[in-house]
Design an enzyme around this catalytic site. Structure first.
Site, PDB file in Angstrom:
ATOM      1  N   ASN A 153       0.827  -1.207   0.000  1.00 45.54           N
ATOM      2  CA  ASN A 153       0.000   0.000   0.000  1.00 45.54           C
ATOM      3  C   ASN A 153       0.863   1.259   0.000  1.00 45.54           C
ATOM      4  O   ASN A 153       1.715   1.437   0.869  1.00 45.54           O
ATOM      5  CB  ASN A 153      -0.905  -0.004   1.229  1.00 45.54           C
ATOM      6  CG  ASN A 153      -1.782   1.222   1.300  1.00 45.54           C
ATOM      7  OD1 ASN A 153      -2.239   1.737   0.281  1.00 45.54           O
ATOM      8  ND2 ASN A 153      -2.026   1.693   2.516  1.00 45.54           N
ATOM      9  N   LYS A 317      23.665  40.637  -5.476  1.00 42.57           N
ATOM     10  CA  LYS A 317      22.337  40.489  -4.879  1.00 42.57           C
ATOM     11  C   LYS A 317      21.476  41.649  -5.364  1.00 42.57           C
ATOM     12  O   LYS A 317      21.894  42.806  -5.306  1.00 42.57           O
ATOM     13  CB  LYS A 317      22.443  40.480  -3.354  1.00 42.57           C
ATOM     14  CG  LYS A 317      21.168  40.082  -2.611  1.00 42.57           C
ATOM     15  CD  LYS A 317      20.239  41.224  -2.336  1.00 42.57           C
ATOM     16  CE  LYS A 317      20.849  42.267  -1.440  1.00 42.57           C
ATOM     17  NZ  LYS A 317      19.912  43.405  -1.207  1.00 42.57           N
ATOM     18  N   HIS A 329      36.784  40.124  -9.991  1.00 45.39           N
ATOM     19  CA  HIS A 329      37.483  39.645  -8.791  1.00 45.39           C
ATOM     20  C   HIS A 329      36.926  40.290  -7.522  1.00 45.39           C
ATOM     21  O   HIS A 329      36.735  41.509  -7.465  1.00 45.39           O
ATOM     22  CB  HIS A 329      38.985  39.976  -8.816  1.00 45.39           C
ATOM     23  CG  HIS A 329      39.625  39.967 -10.155  1.00 45.39           C
ATOM     24  ND1 HIS A 329      40.109  38.820 -10.739  1.00 45.39           N
ATOM     25  CD2 HIS A 329      39.856  40.966 -11.036  1.00 45.39           C
ATOM     26  CE1 HIS A 329      40.614  39.119 -11.927  1.00 45.39           C
ATOM     27  NE2 HIS A 329      40.471  40.413 -12.131  1.00 45.39           N
ATOM     28  N   ASN A 343      33.156  48.340 -16.072  1.00 51.09           N
ATOM     29  CA  ASN A 343      34.152  47.468 -15.455  1.00 51.09           C
ATOM     30  C   ASN A 343      34.234  47.780 -13.972  1.00 51.09           C
ATOM     31  O   ASN A 343      34.498  48.923 -13.579  1.00 51.09           O
ATOM     32  CB  ASN A 343      35.525  47.676 -16.093  1.00 51.09           C
ATOM     33  CG  ASN A 343      36.553  46.678 -15.564  1.00 51.09           C
ATOM     34  OD1 ASN A 343      36.722  45.602 -16.112  1.00 51.09           O
ATOM     35  ND2 ASN A 343      37.239  47.057 -14.486  1.00 51.09           N
ATOM     36  N   TYR A 353      23.741  49.109   2.666  1.00 55.90           N
ATOM     37  CA  TYR A 353      22.961  48.976   3.897  1.00 55.90           C
ATOM     38  C   TYR A 353      23.535  49.876   4.979  1.00 55.90           C
ATOM     39  O   TYR A 353      24.726  49.825   5.272  1.00 55.90           O
ATOM     40  CB  TYR A 353      22.980  47.508   4.349  1.00 55.90           C
ATOM     41  CG  TYR A 353      22.148  47.219   5.572  1.00 55.90           C
ATOM     42  CD1 TYR A 353      20.792  47.524   5.600  1.00 55.90           C
ATOM     43  CD2 TYR A 353      22.716  46.616   6.689  1.00 55.90           C
ATOM     44  CE1 TYR A 353      20.019  47.239   6.719  1.00 55.90           C
ATOM     45  CE2 TYR A 353      21.953  46.320   7.812  1.00 55.90           C
ATOM     46  CZ  TYR A 353      20.603  46.645   7.821  1.00 55.90           C
ATOM     47  OH  TYR A 353      19.848  46.364   8.933  1.00 55.90           O
TER      48      TYR A 353
END
Length: 428
Positions: A153, A317, A329, A343, A353
């Site tokens: 089952n 982000k 880099h 660039n 922030y």
């Protein structure tokens, strides 16, 4: 699961278990969906709404068994079939669910889904007679001959709408656990002179998850399928077993993925892009012929244009990086726009922030951001502007301007030698 989180919120292939289940339900195109959750599990209801916005949610406040859970749902509609699925069986397909619903018609009142278990120990067995399902016997209650049955089952069941209420009403809790078991529906329907049928599928499709070990096993099964699907679509996975995909990962043609790359949920990679080793992508859109990594991290909200280059130890982000731009880099680009062919030099960060909220940085097309620069948002760098290396930029920079924001260099001849001589003299 030994976890503070409800079981069905654990993830396989970047998607919650209940999300997998409801995705199949949605694809099967049922007329209505009811989700039964436990008390104080509002987060499960919220997750369910993500995948089935029109679903009705019901709370099973007392855990009195599977049939009791079904009876918490709204079964009053004039439905041809009621299909019962489970939030911890993520691989059940829409085709199987639809097949279950189609099976209950005419005199067939109950359809139960089974599988041939490699090791049937602990599973309920399908008892059949003259090709009809007459009972589901729990392992502990099964006779020796019944335990030799390998058709087990899976738990998923369909009830004919016109008989469902009568069958469920007859299920009692007269058992050792005092619970109402959905499996009793088979014997009850048979006793009412109605037919029951057993449908069969693979063990992998009905794989249930009750432990972290089983969660890991399910992840391995799904990853093998996702990798195979990607390669069949033309993606080059150089070392497939080291790449981890999400259920919703989307690839264009001629994409190359090097070893040890993780694709979390919500990633799109367009034609000809190359994802180099040890990169992690989450909620990102990668444009055509872009180059990512190695050791890059693309976080949610990242959108990369064609031929963008994101190099080693670069994190992005909520960043829109337009065609041909480069950050090769050791940089962080967050809450920002980087214009075409700009660039971004090594060590550059967008300071987005301030401890209370996020602010945006706008870098114009063709701008050149010198190494080790800090762009303190909100700030705008005009098209073609140059930022001198090591600068801290707090004010907008006009197009084609040079901005240098650092202390003036001072050179004091012989200072280092005098310091060393003085220190050595103290040691004598």
């Amino acid at each position: 699961m030994r976890s503070a989180f409800p079981k069905v919120l654990h993830r396989v292939g970047g998607r919650s278990l209940v999300g997998h289940a409801l995705s199949a339900v949605k694809a099967a195109k049922f007329d209505a969906v009811s989700v039964v959750i436990g008390p104080n599990h509002e987060n499960v209801g919220e997750e369910a709404k993500r995948f089935a916005p029109d679903a009705k949610t019901f709370v099973q406040r007392d855990r009195k068994g599977t049939a009791h859970a079904v009876m918490q749902a709204d079964l009053t509609g004039n439905y041809d079939a009621i299909v019962v699925a489970f939030g911890d069986t993520p691989f059940v397909s829409a085709e199987t669910l639809a097949r279950m619903g189609d099976a209950v018609k005419g005199n067939v009142a109950v359809a139960a889904l089974g599988f041939r278990a490699a090791d049937p120990t602990g599973y309920g067995r399908f008892i059949t007679r003259d090709g009809k399902l007459v009972a589901i016997r729990e392992h502990k209650d099964a006779s020796e001959s019944e335990r030799n049955i390998t058709l087990c089952n899976a738990g998923i069941m369909a009830l004919a709408g016109k008989h469902a209420a009568a069958i469920l009403k007859k299920i009692s809790n007269n058992n050792a656990n005092g619970e109402f078991y959905l499996t009793d529906a088979v014997e009850i329907a048979a006793g009412m002179g109605l037919d029951c049928v057993a449908l069969e599928t693979s063990e992998d499709e009905v794989r249930g998850i009750n432990t972290k070990a089983q969660l890991a096993e399910a992840e391995a099964v799904l990853q093998a399928k996702l990798r195979q699907r990607a390669m069949e679509q033309g993606v080059t996975l150089i070392a497939p077993e080291t790449v981890f995909l999400s259920e919703d990962t989307k690839f264009g043609s001629d994409v190359v993925v090097e070893p040890y790359v993780v694709f979390a949920a919500g990633v799109v990679v367009e034609d000809g892009a190359v994802i180099h080793s040890f990169s992690h992508l989450d909620g990102a859109h990668v444009g055509k012929q872009a180059s990512i990594g190695p050791y890059a991290r693309l976080r949610p909200g990242t959108k990369l244009g064609a031929k963008v280059r994101i190099g080693n130890f670069v994190e992005t982000k909520a960043a829109n990086i337009e065609d041909g731009a480069k950050a090769n880099h050791l940089s962080y680009i967050g809450d920002a726009r980087v214009g075409e062919n700009a660039n971004v030099g090594a060590g550059t960060i967008t300071c987005n922030y301030d401890g209370f909220g996020k602010a945006k940085t706008d870098i114009g097309a063709g701008a050149f951001i010198g190494s080790n620069s800090s762009l303190v948002a909100p700030v705008k760098i005009g098209d073609g502007a140059y930022i001198g290396s090591g600068s801290v930029i707090t004010l907008d920079v006009p197009a084609d301007a040079l901005a240098v924001g650092r202390g003036r260099q001072s050179v004091k001849e012989g200072w280092a030698k005098r310091l060393r001589d003085a220190r050595l003299a103290l040691k004598k």
